[in-house]
Scaffold this motif. Structure first.
Motif, PDB file in Angstrom:
ATOM      1  N   LEU A  15       0.827  -1.210   0.000  1.00 59.83           N
ATOM      2  CA  LEU A  15       0.000   0.000   0.000  1.00 59.83           C
ATOM      3  C   LEU A  15       0.863   1.264   0.000  1.00 59.83           C
ATOM      4  O   LEU A  15       0.506   2.267  -0.639  1.00 59.83           O
ATOM      5  CB  LEU A  15      -0.950  -0.007   1.192  1.00 59.83           C
ATOM      6  N   ALA A  16       2.002   1.210   0.684  1.00 56.67           N
ATOM      7  CA  ALA A  16       2.914   2.358   0.666  1.00 56.67           C
ATOM      8  C   ALA A  16       3.430   2.585  -0.752  1.00 56.67           C
ATOM      9  O   ALA A  16       3.617   3.735  -1.191  1.00 56.67           O
ATOM     10  CB  ALA A  16       4.071   2.120   1.628  1.00 56.67           C
ATOM     11  N   HIS A  17       3.657   1.500  -1.489  1.00 53.67           N
ATOM     12  CA  HIS A  17       4.101   1.616  -2.882  1.00 53.67           C
ATOM     13  C   HIS A  17       3.025   2.270  -3.741  1.00 53.67           C
ATOM     14  O   HIS A  17       3.320   3.158  -4.556  1.00 53.67           O
ATOM     15  CB  HIS A  17       4.426   0.224  -3.430  1.00 53.67           C
ATOM     16  N   VAL A  18       1.780   1.858  -3.563  1.00 50.37           N
ATOM     17  CA  VAL A  18       0.673   2.466  -4.315  1.00 50.37           C
ATOM     18  C   VAL A  18       0.622   3.969  -4.054  1.00 50.37           C
ATOM     19  O   VAL A  18       0.499   4.782  -4.985  1.00 50.37           O
ATOM     20  CB  VAL A  18      -0.675   1.806  -3.939  1.00 50.37           C
ATOM     21  N   ALA A  19       0.724   4.343  -2.781  1.00 50.05           N
ATOM     22  CA  ALA A  19       0.669   5.767  -2.414  1.00 50.05           C
ATOM     23  C   ALA A  19       1.853   6.531  -2.989  1.00 50.05           C
ATOM     24  O   ALA A  19       1.707   7.657  -3.481  1.00 50.05           O
ATOM     25  CB  ALA A  19       0.632   5.905  -0.894  1.00 50.05           C
ATOM     26  N   ALA A  20       3.042   5.934  -2.950  1.00 49.31           N
ATOM     27  CA  ALA A  20       4.237   6.610  -3.460  1.00 49.31           C
ATOM     28  C   ALA A  20       4.138   6.856  -4.953  1.00 49.31           C
ATOM     29  O   ALA A  20       4.491   7.939  -5.451  1.00 49.31           O
ATOM     30  CB  ALA A  20       5.481   5.779  -3.140  1.00 49.31           C
ATOM     31  N   VAL A  21       3.641   5.870  -5.691  1.00 50.64           N
ATOM     32  CA  VAL A  21       3.476   6.036  -7.141  1.00 50.64           C
ATOM     33  C   VAL A  21       2.452   7.134  -7.427  1.00 50.64           C
ATOM     34  O   VAL A  21       2.643   7.960  -8.318  1.00 50.64           O
ATOM     35  CB  VAL A  21       3.053   4.707  -7.797  1.00 50.64           C
ATOM     36  N   ALA A  22       1.378   7.149  -6.654  1.00 47.86           N
ATOM     37  CA  ALA A  22       0.341   8.165  -6.854  1.00 47.86           C
ATOM     38  C   ALA A  22       0.890   9.566  -6.603  1.00 47.86           C
ATOM     39  O   ALA A  22       0.508  10.525  -7.278  1.00 47.86           O
ATOM     40  CB  ALA A  22      -0.847   7.890  -5.942  1.00 47.86           C
TER      41      ALA A  22
ATOM     42  N   SER B  42      -8.596  10.054  -0.647  1.00 50.31           N
ATOM     43  CA  SER B  42      -8.329   8.653  -0.983  1.00 50.31           C
ATOM     44  C   SER B  42      -6.871   8.303  -0.760  1.00 50.31           C
ATOM     45  O   SER B  42      -6.548   7.245  -0.190  1.00 50.31           O
ATOM     46  CB  SER B  42      -8.711   8.388  -2.448  1.00 50.31           C
ATOM     47  N   LEU B  43      -5.983   9.185  -1.199  1.00 46.40           N
ATOM     48  CA  LEU B  43      -4.552   8.936  -1.033  1.00 46.40           C
ATOM     49  C   LEU B  43      -4.177   8.885   0.445  1.00 46.40           C
ATOM     50  O   LEU B  43      -3.402   8.022   0.886  1.00 46.40           O
ATOM     51  CB  LEU B  43      -3.751  10.018  -1.755  1.00 46.40           C
ATOM     52  N   GLU B  44      -4.742   9.781   1.237  1.00 45.26           N
ATOM     53  CA  GLU B  44      -4.478   9.770   2.681  1.00 45.26           C
ATOM     54  C   GLU B  44      -5.005   8.486   3.316  1.00 45.26           C
ATOM     55  O   GLU B  44      -4.397   7.948   4.248  1.00 45.26           O
ATOM     56  CB  GLU B  44      -5.121  11.000   3.326  1.00 45.26           C
ATOM     57  N   MET B  45      -6.126   7.961   2.809  1.00 44.97           N
ATOM     58  CA  MET B  45      -6.682   6.716   3.342  1.00 44.97           C
ATOM     59  C   MET B  45      -5.765   5.539   3.020  1.00 44.97           C
ATOM     60  O   MET B  45      -5.553   4.652   3.872  1.00 44.97           O
ATOM     61  CB  MET B  45      -8.084   6.471   2.747  1.00 44.97           C
ATOM     62  N   ILE B  46      -5.192   5.516   1.821  1.00 47.86           N
ATOM     63  CA  ILE B  46      -4.254   4.453   1.443  1.00 47.86           C
ATOM     64  C   ILE B  46      -3.020   4.505   2.337  1.00 47.86           C
ATOM     65  O   ILE B  46      -2.546   3.481   2.835  1.00 47.86           O
ATOM     66  CB  ILE B  46      -3.856   4.590  -0.037  1.00 47.86           C
ATOM     67  N   GLU B  47      -2.504   5.702   2.566  1.00 51.26           N
ATOM     68  CA  GLU B  47      -1.316   5.860   3.402  1.00 51.26           C
ATOM     69  C   GLU B  47      -1.606   5.468   4.848  1.00 51.26           C
ATOM     70  O   GLU B  47      -0.770   4.840   5.517  1.00 51.26           O
ATOM     71  CB  GLU B  47      -0.812   7.295   3.321  1.00 51.26           C
ATOM     72  N   ALA B  48      -2.801   5.807   5.338  1.00 49.20           N
ATOM     73  CA  ALA B  48      -3.179   5.441   6.713  1.00 49.20           C
ATOM     74  C   ALA B  48      -3.309   3.926   6.848  1.00 49.20           C
ATOM     75  O   ALA B  48      -2.891   3.344   7.863  1.00 49.20           O
ATOM     76  CB  ALA B  48      -4.495   6.129   7.089  1.00 49.20           C
ATOM     77  N   ALA B  49      -3.852   3.273   5.818  1.00 47.78           N
ATOM     78  CA  ALA B  49      -3.972   1.815   5.845  1.00 47.78           C
ATOM     79  C   ALA B  49      -2.599   1.167   5.845  1.00 47.78           C
ATOM     80  O   ALA B  49      -2.357   0.191   6.569  1.00 47.78           O
ATOM     81  CB  ALA B  49      -4.793   1.332   4.645  1.00 47.78           C
ATOM     82  N   ALA B  50      -1.668   1.704   5.039  1.00 48.16           N
ATOM     83  CA  ALA B  50      -0.298   1.175   5.012  1.00 48.16           C
ATOM     84  C   ALA B  50       0.342   1.294   6.389  1.00 48.16           C
ATOM     85  O   ALA B  50       1.005   0.361   6.870  1.00 48.16           O
ATOM     86  CB  ALA B  50       0.536   1.930   3.965  1.00 48.16           C
TER      87      ALA B  50
END
Length: 291
Positions: free
Chosen positions: A185-192, A265-273
């Motif tokens: 999930l951190a990778h998804v957020a970083a790419v975004a 959405s991006l903050e939610m992905i980062e929080a989940a990671a």
């Protein structure tokens, strides 16, 4: 004037097909523009077919046969070119892999999984083995490598402009160990955060929406009509009917409207990671089981 580079028809079936197309076109003394006139396709599209770099869609093959008066030759042979293409990808997905290299914009709805080009190796292995539990290590390794080769779709700054709506359940249901899920999930957020990939999360309580079905892609091109692709576990379908594709495009707009804004959405992905990384996700699950 620079000398025109000849096509080596022995390289592949697609190159042989393209060389024959150029020969027939030049024999008829027609330009690329004259051949595509009246079709939905652009000059660059036909040029890449002549160079063996792109497949010939059946509707364009019929158009070319009509313009060049080739008695159905290209329509009959375009399926041969399709079958000759060797790929580690599933047969129904091979054309999509080719299309994404030419797409200008990609819009995707992902209800169950992180999109393939964003997946890291452990996540890919979990997905591959879930669908194909009898695959050996060599087959799994090939599929992992093939999927990672597509990372450019989201990571290359010259790649298509991408919009992806993810169901919230993807963040809450780990397919791998928590620490690995945190990395994924951190990778998804970083790419975004570093390019034109725009994520949106559809919250679990969003209610009914237009895409209560499998994974869906919408691809737009500068030199060809847009297409839609939908996929199940062991099958996929490309739809190029303009009326149907337009309906899907409108439905996708409604889906994006129902999803959370990109920043949230991006903050939610980062929080989940972060939750997976510090063990909070597992503790929440344990509390819910005991409740």
């Amino acid at each position: 004037m620079a000398a025109r580079k000849d096509i080596d028809g022995s390289e592949s079936v697609a190159a042989f097909y393209g060389k024959e197309l150029r020969w027939k076109r030049e024999e008829a003394r027609l330009t690329l523009q004259q051949v595509v006139e009246g079709s939905y396709y652009g000059v660059s599209y036909l040029s890449e077919i002549e160079r063996g770099r792109r497949r010939m869609p059946s509707d364009l093959a019929c158009h070319v046969d009509h313009v060049l008066r080739t008695d159905g030759f290209f329509a009959r042979r375009c399926e041969d070119v399709r079958r000759a293409r060797k790929s580690v990808h599933a047969p129904y997905f091979a054309d999509v892999v080719e299309m994404e290299t030419h797409a200008r914009d990609i819009e995707e709805w992902s209800p169950m999984l992180i999109p393939g080009p964003l997946q890291l190796e452990p996540y890919i292995r979990a997905v591959v083995l879930a669908a194909n539990p009898l695959d050996g290590e060599e087959a799994v390794g090939q599929k992992v490598a093939a999927r990672r080769e597509r990372a450019w779709v989201f990571e290359d700054v010259e790649g298509p402009v991408s919009s992806v709506v993810l169901d919230e359940s993807i963040l809450r249901r780990p397919l791998v160990a928590d620490e690995v899920m945190a990395e994924q999930l951190a990778h998804v957020a970083a790419v975004a955060r570093r390019r034109r990939f725009i994520p949106q999360i559809l919250p679990w309580n969003a209610g009914a929406h237009p895409f209560m079905m499998g994974t869906t892609w919408l691809m737009d091109f500068g030199d060809a009509p847009p297409v839609m692709y939908t996929e199940g576990m062991y099958s996929g379908q490309i739809i190029d009917d303009p009326g149907i594709v337009m309906r899907y495009q409108k439905a996708y707009s409604s889906l994006r409207a129902a999803a959370l804004p990109p920043k949230v959405s991006l903050e939610m992905i980062e929080a989940a990671a972060e939750d997976y990384g510090n063990g909070n996700h597992a503790r929440r699950l344990e509390r819910s089981r005991m409740a």
